[in-house]
Design an enzyme around this catalytic site. Structure first.
Site, mmCIF file in Angstrom:
data_model
loop_
_atom_site.group_PDB
_atom_site.id
_atom_site.type_symbol
_atom_site.label_atom_id
_atom_site.label_comp_id
_atom_site.label_asym_id
_atom_site.label_seq_id
_atom_site.Cartn_x
_atom_site.Cartn_y
_atom_site.Cartn_z
ATOM 1 N N VAL A 197 0.836 -1.195 0.000
ATOM 2 C CA VAL A 197 0.000 0.000 0.000
ATOM 3 C C VAL A 197 0.871 1.245 0.000
ATOM 4 O O VAL A 197 1.802 1.364 0.802
ATOM 5 C CB VAL A 197 -0.915 0.019 1.246
ATOM 6 N N CYS A 198 0.582 2.178 -0.900
ATOM 7 C CA CYS A 198 1.287 3.453 -0.965
ATOM 8 C C CYS A 198 0.421 4.502 -0.291
ATOM 9 O O CYS A 198 -0.522 5.020 -0.875
ATOM 10 C CB CYS A 198 1.567 3.838 -2.417
ATOM 11 N N LEU A 199 0.723 4.754 0.966
ATOM 12 C CA LEU A 199 0.025 5.760 1.754
ATOM 13 C C LEU A 199 1.119 6.497 2.524
ATOM 14 O O LEU A 199 1.875 5.867 3.271
ATOM 15 C CB LEU A 199 -0.973 5.074 2.686
#
Length: 186
Positions: free
Chosen positions: A111-113
Site C-alpha cells: 500500500v502506498c500511503l
C-alpha cells in the site's frame, strides 16, 4: 475488547501466579497498550470491521473495507495489519490481501500511503491509517503510484479507468493481469 486496565489486572494476576510458581512473567508492552488505546477509539462505521485471528494477539489483525461510494463501491477488501513492538515510533505494516487494480496498491498488495512511510509520526494512530485507506478507495492518487499502469490509466482516461476497475473487481483481466473477484454478495 479488553480495556487497558483489565489488561494490566490480568498481567498482575499472571505475575502473582507465576511468582508463586517461580515461572517467567509475560509483560504487556508499550506497543500493546498503545494499540489497545487506538482500537478502543476507532470509529469504523458500517463500511469497515476488524477481525483478530488470534484473540490474544492485538498486534496482528485484519481490517475489512467495503466502500459504499466511489469507483470501488460494492467491493470488499481486506488488509492485514502487523504492528511491531516499536509502535508508535514505527508505522504499522499494512498489506492488501486481494489482488486489485488500484494506483496506490501494487499487485502484491503493498500500500502506498504517505503516513505508512515518510510522513509517519508517533502522534498518528490506527484511526489515521484506516481513514487514509478509506480515502484511497474514494480518491485514488495517480501522482504517488505503486501500480504505475493503473495510475497512467487514471491520468489519461478517467472513464476508461473506471471501466477497468469494474472489470477487475469482478475477477476479470485488465492489461494482461487477472484480478480477484472482490464484489460483495448481494
Amino acid at each position: 475488547m479488553l480495556k487497558i486496565w483489565s489488561m494490566k489486572k490480568e498481567q498482575q494476576k499472571a505475575e502473582n501466579a507465576e511468582g508463586a510458581a517461580g515461572g517467567k512473567k509475560k509483560k504487556v508492552t508499550a506497543a500493546q497498550l498503545r494499540v489497545q488505546k487506538d482500537l478502543s477509539e476507532l470509529s469504523l462505521g458500517n463500511t469497515m470491521k476488524t477481525e483478530f485471528p488470534d484473540p490474544d494477539d492485538i498486534l496482528s489483525f485484519i481490517l475489512y473495507v467495503e466502500p459504499d461510494e466511489g469507483m470501488y463501491k460494492d467491493g470488499k477488501f481486506s488488509f492485514t495489519f502487523n504492528i511491531t513492538p516499536s509502535f508508535p515510533h514505527e508505522p504499522p505494516k499494512v498489506q492488501c490481501r486481494e489482488k486489485i487494480y488500484h494506483p496506490n496498491i501494487d499487485l502484491e498488495g503493498k500500500v502506498c500511503l504517505n503516513i505508512l512511510r515518510e510522513d509517519w509520526k508517533p502522534v498518528l494512530n490506527l484511526n489515521a491509517v484506516i481513514v487514509g485507506l478509506q480515502f484511497l478507495f474514494l480518491e485514488p492518487n495517480a501522482s504517488d503510484p505503486l501500480n504505475k499502469e493503473a495510475a497512467e490509466d487514471l491520468r489519461a482516461n478517467r472513464e476508461g479507468f473506471k471501466r477497468n476497475v469494474k472489470i477487475s473487481m469482478s475477477g476479470g483481466t485488465v492489461k494482461g493481469e487477472t484480478f480477484d473477484d472482490v464484489r460483495r454478495p448481494r
